[in-house]
Write an enzyme that holds these catalytic residues in place. Structure first.
Site, short mmCIF file in Angstrom:
data_model
loop_
_atom_site.label_atom_id
_atom_site.label_comp_id
_atom_site.label_asym_id
_atom_site.label_seq_id
_atom_site.Cartn_x
_atom_site.Cartn_y
_atom_site.Cartn_z
CD GLU A 1 5.94 4.20 -3.61
OE1 GLU A 1 5.42 3.58 -2.62
OE2 GLU A 1 5.40 3.90 -4.89
CG HIS B 1 8.75 1.34 -2.55
ND1 HIS B 1 9.15 1.46 -3.80
CD2 HIS B 1 7.36 1.06 -2.57
CE1 HIS B 1 8.25 1.16 -4.55
NE2 HIS B 1 7.26 0.56 -3.93
CG ASP C 1 0.79 3.90 -0.92
OD1 ASP C 1 0.99 5.12 -1.43
OD2 ASP C 1 1.68 2.98 -1.53
CE LYS D 1 -0.31 0.47 -3.49
NZ LYS D 1 0.47 1.62 -3.57
CG ASP E 1 12.61 2.46 -4.74
OD1 ASP E 1 11.57 2.37 -4.96
OD2 ASP E 1 13.48 2.05 -5.34
CD GLU F 1 3.42 3.74 1.17
OE1 GLU F 1 3.46 3.21 2.02
OE2 GLU F 1 4.02 3.34 -0.14
C1 LIG Z 1 2.73 1.22 -9.17
C2 LIG Z 1 3.48 0.28 -7.84
O1 LIG Z 1 2.93 -0.93 -7.45
C3 LIG Z 1 3.02 1.17 -6.47
O2 LIG Z 1 1.79 1.27 -6.15
C4 LIG Z 1 3.91 0.65 -5.35
C5 LIG Z 1 3.57 1.29 -4.09
O3 LIG Z 1 3.27 2.41 -3.86
C6 LIG Z 1 4.00 0.73 -3.00
O4 LIG Z 1 4.39 -0.52 -2.84
O5 LIG Z 1 3.79 1.37 -1.74
MG LIG Z 2 3.53 3.20 -1.70
#
Ligand SMILES: C[C@H](O)[C@@H](O)CC(=O)C(=O)O
Ligand SMILES: [Mg+2]
Length: 462
Positions: free
Chosen positions: A324, A374, A269, A241, A347, A295
């Site tokens: 997603e 996702h 992401d 992330k 999704d 992402e």
């Molecule tokens: C809020 C979710 O956990 C999100 O962060 C999931 C996500 O973006 C992903 O798995 O890709």
């Molecule tokens: Mg994501």
């Protein structure tokens, strides 16, 4: 034979306090409690089979989705399952085009999440009763708004072509499963130590996938086989992330890259954190870590913004992935038309169930864009494994540049949890959509009266 009249629909608000451990956190959703509106359908048939359906939420607001499910319930109650699936396209349209409720959609937001929960339950029930052929599957899709890129006949041709080699692909799935990647090591709320520890554990546990090179250009011309001749996957895929703080991102990406080595595949992401120019600038600074994709770099509604980011990042070998929070098939259509994404992320709980996901898989096939679903959430892995394995066997017939997300949370609450072996989803063996939760888990986590929440809410008050 399809049987039974739907005689009851119940919906419950089930929440897991994942925010306490920072699980699932990202640059925009800093404290998610993985939750679900959980629908159970019962029929008057003697077989006693029930249909279970969920849609995924982050905690607060699940009560709103529950309300929307109740508002839609009259469309399902007292209907024969045979009549529903006999004209599934019509039934889908009945739900999504309710003359009053569509005003608070249409086909997006809470009302569409509620539609997904109900339809996921219908699919679960139907799947337990009988198999489906290509024509039946197509009869479930609402082609309204997408016939300019995909007609029913074209979709049929795709599915017919998908029949070639189907048996072999089924065998391949049964033997090796569908390749997965993990997001569980690098949620944004995790400390560097946790990240290191989880990454080490994941590497040891064999989160392995074939090396595909680090640039999109090389990706598009490598016809990779994801396993060695012994059936062992080769490379390691991780998602991290990013997006809240550039210096933190640089440090965390360096840490992960050093741990997984230069050849392995890393994805990033941003969960919609940036404006378009900011996305390009930020990712130019993270390019040294060789991400395969970024992402959700910006608003999920900004199709042309995604196209601009894709164009700007292509020379750096970075693709754009999104989906997603893509409302519906129309947005996916336009993302594909605008060349705005290089990896498409369906999704199972945001789109209108299997019906709408099928249309997106077929459009992705037509545009030759790989689908990498996702699955970060509760139950999403359980559902989406069905869609992606179907995609491989009957639609895409390819594993090139494809993998399905896996997160290692909350599977213990499902009666038929996913089975992961050697970083791959093994095909589910039980009939249905794998959506049933354990009753004791539901009771404990029901909001606000379940044992878990009673304790947590009381602690908050003190
Ligand atoms: C809020 C979710 O956990 C999100 O962060 C999931 C996500 O973006 C992903 O798995 O890709
Ligand atoms: Mg994501």
């Amino acid at each position: 034979m399809v049987r039974g009249r739907i005689c009851s629909l119940s919906v419950r608000d089930v929440r897991f306090p994942t925010s306490l451990g920072g699980h699932g956190s990202d640059a925009m959703h800093t404290d998610p409690d993985y939750s679900a509106a959980y629908v159970v359908l019962e029929t008057d048939a003697e077989d006693g089979l029930k249909g279970y359906g969920i849609t995924f939420t982050l905690g607060k607001g699940t009560e709103v989705v529950v309300c929307a499910v109740n508002a839609l319930a009259h469309h399902v109650l007292n209907k024969d399952l045979g009549d529903i699936v006999g004209d599934f396209r019509g039934f889908y349209r009945q739900l999504t085009s309710d003359g009053q409720l569509r005003w608070i959609g249409p086909e997006k937001g809470v009302v569409h999440l509620a539609t997904a929960a109900i339809l996921n339950a219908v699919w679960d029930l139907w799947a337990k009763q009988e198999g489906k052929d290509p024509r039946t599957l197509l009869s479930c899709i609402d082609f309204r708004y997408i016939t300019d890129v995909l007609t029913e006949e074209e979709a049929y041709e795709i599915l017919q072509k998908g029949q070639v080699g189907k048996k072999e692909r089924e065998g391949q799935m049964l033997m090796h499963g569908y390749p997965a990647y993990t997001t569980s090591c690098a949620w944004l709320g995790y400390s560097d130590d946790t990240l290191k520890q989880l990454c080490t554990e994941a590497l040891k546990a064999g989160w392995t996938r074939p090396a595909v090179g680090s640039s999109l250009l090389s990706l598009s011309c490598v016809n990779m086989d994801p396993w060695t001749s012994e059936g062992l996957p080769l490379d390691k895929w991780f998602k991290v992330k990013v997006g809240a703080d550039l210096q933190d991102d640089v440090r965390r990406c360096r840490l992960i890259r050093n741990m997984i080595g230069p050849e392995k595949t890393l994805m990033m992401d941003a969960n919609q954190r940036w404006d378009v120019p900011e996305a390009v600038k930020w990712m130019s600074q993270l390019a040294e870590f060789k991400p395969l994709w970024i992402e959700e770099p910006t608003s999920p509604d900004d199709i042309l913004g995604h196209a601009a980011i894709s164009k700007a990042l292509a020379p750096l070998g970075i693709g754009v992935a999104t989906g997603e929070q893509c409302h519906n098939r129309v947005i996916f259509k336009q993302l594909l038309q605008a060349k705005a994404l290089q990896f498409l992320q369906i999704d199972s709980c945001r789109l209108g169930s299997v019906n709408e996901n099928l249309s997106v898989l077929l459009m992705a096939k037509k545009f030759e864009i790989p689908v990498c679903p996702h699955a970060g959430g509760v139950g999403l892995c359980e559902l989406v494994q069905h869609l992606i394995i179907f995609d491989f066997i009957s639609v895409s017939a390819s594993l090139q540049n494809r993998m399905c997300e896996y997160v290692d949370h909350l599977h213990e609450h499902f009666r038929y949890p996913v089975i992961i072996k050697k970083a791959s989803y093994m095909p589910p063996k039980d009939a249905g959509y794998s959506t049933e939760m354990k009753e004791e888990s539901v009771k404990k986590h029901q909001y606000p009266d379940g044992e878990v929440w009673k304790k947590l809410l009381a602690a908050q008050e003190n």
